[in-house]
Design a protein around this motif. Structure first.
Motif, short mmCIF file in Angstrom:
data_model
loop_
_atom_site.label_atom_id
_atom_site.label_comp_id
_atom_site.label_asym_id
_atom_site.label_seq_id
_atom_site.Cartn_x
_atom_site.Cartn_y
_atom_site.Cartn_z
N ALA A 8 0.96 -1.08 -0.04
CA ALA A 8 0.19 -0.01 -0.06
C ALA A 8 0.93 1.45 -0.26
CB ALA A 8 -0.89 0.12 1.17
N THR A 9 2.01 1.20 0.49
CA THR A 9 2.64 2.43 0.79
C THR A 9 3.83 2.55 -0.56
OG1 THR A 9 4.45 1.33 2.04
CG2 THR A 9 2.88 2.66 3.22
N GLY A 10 4.07 1.37 -1.24
CA GLY A 10 4.89 1.50 -2.48
C GLY A 10 6.40 1.62 -2.12
N PRO A 11 7.30 2.09 -2.95
CA PRO A 11 8.60 2.00 -2.82
C PRO A 11 9.16 2.87 -1.71
CG PRO A 11 8.35 2.18 -5.07
CD PRO A 11 7.07 2.52 -4.24
N ASP A 12 10.21 2.58 -0.79
CA ASP A 12 10.68 3.37 0.03
C ASP A 12 11.35 4.41 -0.76
OD1 ASP A 12 13.23 4.21 1.71
OD2 ASP A 12 12.29 3.04 3.00
N PRO A 13 11.26 5.90 0.04
CA PRO A 13 11.73 7.09 -0.57
C PRO A 13 13.17 6.92 -0.94
CG PRO A 13 10.22 7.75 1.19
CD PRO A 13 10.49 6.00 1.05
N ILE A 14 14.03 6.25 -0.04
CA ILE A 14 15.31 6.32 -0.20
C ILE A 14 15.72 5.52 -1.32
CG2 ILE A 14 17.56 5.28 0.82
CD1 ILE A 14 16.51 6.34 3.49
N VAL A 18 17.77 6.61 -4.67
CA VAL A 18 18.91 5.79 -5.23
C VAL A 18 18.73 5.62 -6.70
CG1 VAL A 18 20.26 3.48 -5.30
CG2 VAL A 18 19.63 4.80 -2.99
N GLY A 19 17.56 5.22 -7.11
CA GLY A 19 17.26 5.09 -8.43
C GLY A 19 17.48 6.16 -9.19
N MET A 20 17.07 7.30 -8.59
CA MET A 20 17.09 8.62 -9.54
C MET A 20 18.36 8.92 -9.71
SD MET A 20 13.83 10.60 -7.68
CE MET A 20 14.25 12.19 -8.37
N GLN A 21 19.46 8.62 -8.84
CA GLN A 21 20.58 9.12 -8.85
C GLN A 21 21.24 8.14 -9.80
OE1 GLN A 21 22.47 11.36 -7.39
NE2 GLN A 21 20.66 12.25 -6.36
N ILE A 22 21.09 6.81 -10.06
CA ILE A 22 21.43 5.90 -10.77
C ILE A 22 21.11 6.18 -12.42
CG2 ILE A 22 21.37 3.55 -11.65
CD1 ILE A 22 20.85 2.56 -9.03
N ARG A 23 19.83 6.66 -12.69
CA ARG A 23 19.34 6.99 -13.82
C ARG A 23 20.12 8.39 -14.16
NH1 ARG A 23 13.68 7.81 -13.04
NH2 ARG A 23 13.33 5.64 -13.90
N ALA A 24 20.20 9.33 -13.28
CA ALA A 24 20.77 10.63 -13.87
C ALA A 24 22.22 10.27 -14.15
CB ALA A 24 20.83 11.47 -12.77
N ARG A 25 22.89 9.57 -13.48
CA ARG A 25 24.53 9.36 -13.82
C ARG A 25 24.61 8.56 -14.98
NH1 ARG A 25 29.12 10.67 -10.54
NH2 ARG A 25 30.76 9.66 -11.81
N ARG A 26 23.51 7.77 -15.29
CA ARG A 26 23.62 6.92 -16.49
C ARG A 26 23.23 7.73 -17.60
NH1 ARG A 26 19.52 5.42 -19.52
NH2 ARG A 26 17.97 5.37 -17.94
N ARG A 27 22.46 8.62 -17.68
CA ARG A 27 21.80 9.46 -18.59
C ARG A 27 23.05 10.44 -19.02
NH1 ARG A 27 15.40 10.64 -18.07
NH2 ARG A 27 14.80 8.59 -18.82
N SER A 28 23.57 11.06 -17.72
CA SER A 28 24.65 12.03 -18.18
C SER A 28 25.87 11.35 -19.21
CB SER A 28 25.06 12.62 -16.75
OG SER A 28 25.93 11.70 -16.05
N MET A 29 26.16 10.18 -18.79
CA MET A 29 27.12 9.65 -19.60
C MET A 29 26.64 9.07 -21.05
SD MET A 29 28.52 6.90 -16.73
CE MET A 29 29.66 6.18 -17.91
N GLY A 30 25.46 9.21 -21.15
CA GLY A 30 24.88 8.91 -22.53
C GLY A 30 24.75 7.44 -22.70
N SER A 31 24.42 6.61 -21.66
CA SER A 31 24.48 5.16 -21.39
C SER A 31 22.95 4.84 -21.55
CB SER A 31 25.17 4.47 -20.53
OG SER A 31 25.10 3.29 -20.50
N SER A 32 22.49 3.61 -21.93
CA SER A 32 21.23 3.21 -22.05
C SER A 32 21.00 2.20 -20.97
CB SER A 32 21.00 2.72 -23.66
OG SER A 32 21.82 1.27 -23.63
N GLU A 51 15.90 1.88 -11.26
CA GLU A 51 15.81 3.37 -11.52
C GLU A 51 14.26 3.83 -10.87
OE1 GLU A 51 16.69 4.23 -15.51
OE2 GLU A 51 18.86 3.99 -15.24
N ARG A 52 13.56 3.04 -10.92
CA ARG A 52 12.23 3.61 -10.46
C ARG A 52 12.02 3.41 -8.75
NH1 ARG A 52 9.67 0.08 -14.02
NH2 ARG A 52 8.93 -1.15 -12.12
N GLY A 53 13.27 2.51 -8.30
CA GLY A 53 13.04 2.38 -6.59
C GLY A 53 12.09 1.24 -6.50
N ALA A 54 11.42 0.52 -7.50
CA ALA A 54 10.59 -0.56 -7.13
C ALA A 54 11.36 -1.58 -6.65
CB ALA A 54 9.98 -1.06 -8.40
N ASN A 55 12.46 -1.94 -6.93
CA ASN A 55 13.66 -3.22 -6.54
C ASN A 55 14.74 -2.10 -5.69
OD1 ASN A 55 11.95 -4.82 -7.57
ND2 ASN A 55 13.38 -5.96 -8.96
N ARG A 56 15.22 -2.83 -4.70
CA ARG A 56 16.34 -2.39 -3.87
C ARG A 56 17.57 -2.68 -4.48
NH1 ARG A 56 13.95 -2.80 2.14
NH2 ARG A 56 12.84 -0.85 2.18
#
Length: 129
Positions: A8-14, A18-32, A51-56
């Motif tokens: 009911a509460t969904g993914p943990d905010p942390i 973390v997922g957002m940091q991974i996505r941002a770093r990956r995109r800034s490198m131009g990696s898929s 990247e969504r935080g659905a899995n830790r």
């Protein structure tokens, strides 16, 4: 201590941060997502979930991801500074100059990064007044 995650509460905010940091770093490198997935030995769907935080992300996986992204695992963790940080995500990276700015920023020393952040905050405050 925070309550455990429930459906009911969904993914943990942390985990989301973390997922957002991974996505941002990956995109800034131009990696898929597929390239990252292949490098760390998982499916691209698993990278999507990270990247969504659905899995830790486990410590060992965080280490592999950081190695591929050319950073330290700690660089993918939330800062915990309590500031009013805006997540670096697709909204930023889709702006003109966003990916170039992120890539240049990541190449700076921590001292210069702090100076850039301070400058940007001062400019935003001046523009708002």
């Amino acid at each position: 201590m925070a309550p455990p995650k429930t459906a009911a509460t969904g993914p943990d905010p942390i985990d989301i941060q973390v997922g957002m940091q991974i996505r941002a770093r990956r995109r800034s490198m131009g990696s898929s997502q597929s390239a990252l997935a292949e490098a760390i030995g998982v499916s691209f769907q698993q990278v999507q979930k990270y990247e969504r935080g659905a899995n830790r992300v486990s410590a060992s996986m965080m280490s592999r991801i950081a190695s591929h992204l050319g950073c330290r695992p700690a660089d993918l963790m939330p800062t915990g500074d309590g500031g009013d940080a805006v997540p670096l995500d697709s909204a930023f990276l889709s702006q003109a100059g966003g990916p170039e700015l992120a890539k240049a920023f990541m190449s700076l020393s921590p001292k210069l990064r702090r100076a850039i952040v301070d400058l940007a905050r001062a400019m935003a405050a001046a523009e708002g007044s």
